[in-house]
Design an enzyme around this catalytic site. Structure first.
Site, PDB file in Angstrom:
ATOM      1  N   GLY A  45      21.591   0.902  20.348  1.00 36.91           N
ATOM      2  CA  GLY A  45      20.423   1.770  20.163  1.00 36.91           C
ATOM      3  C   GLY A  45      20.711   3.207  20.531  1.00 36.91           C
ATOM      4  N   CYS A  46      21.443   3.396  21.616  1.00 39.81           N
ATOM      5  CA  CYS A  46      21.748   4.752  22.089  1.00 39.81           C
ATOM      6  C   CYS A  46      22.672   5.471  21.112  1.00 39.81           C
ATOM      7  CB  CYS A  46      22.370   4.692  23.478  1.00 39.81           C
ATOM      8  SG  CYS A  46      21.247   3.918  24.682  1.00 39.81           S
TER       9      CYS A  46
END
Length: 156
Positions: A45-46
């Site tokens: 996600g990051c």
């Protein structure tokens, strides 16, 4: 600790960044700032979030807006993360979590029944006068960069 809110002055900070530099909110007066907090370098996600902001970085810069990602990863980790994905956003290290705590994103989390503290994915939009004008909490990454860009365009 009282929760930070829209309309408040953003807490000032100074943090080391990738490339051996540092960034201070007080040094960015006259620009708007997208300050996004994320849990960890090089996780799915990051990484998606950082790539999405990088893809739109020219649009943010054209609006005199700085995009700064913050995690508690060390600067060396940020340097590797940026190089691996050719990221073009500033990544700041809040290793001691003071800035995360000031912005209220260092929170208790739970995974598989285990409780621990970590960064809640949150984005703050700070105007050129240092006032918080928008907050996105518990961010879902897909489309987030577009929503933030739209909010920045509305400031101009």
């Amino acid at each position: 600790m009282s929760e930070i809110a829209i309309g408040q002055q953003a807490p000032d900070f100074e943090m080391p960044t990738d490339g051996g530099a540092s960034v201070a909110l007080s040094g960015l007066k006259g620009k708007s700032v997208v300050l996004y907090f994320y849990p960890k370098d090089d996780t799915s996600g990051c990484t998606s979030q950082a790539i999405a902001f990088t893809e739109n970085i020219d649009k943010f810069r054209a609006l005199s807006c700085e995009v700064i990602g913050v995690s508690k990863d060390k600067v060396a980790s940020h340097d590797k993360f940026k190089a691996k994905y050719d990221l073009d956003v500033t990544l700041a290290s809040d290793f001691g979590t003071q800035v995360c705590e000031a912005y209220g994103v260092w929170v208790e989390k739970s995974m598989y029944g285990r409780k621990y503290f970590g960064i809640e994915r949150t984005t703050f939009l700070i105007d050129k006068n240092g006032t918080i004008v928008n907050i996105w909490r518990k961010v879902k990454v897909p489309g987030h960069d577009e929503a933030v860009l739209k909010a920045v365009q509305e400031l101009v």
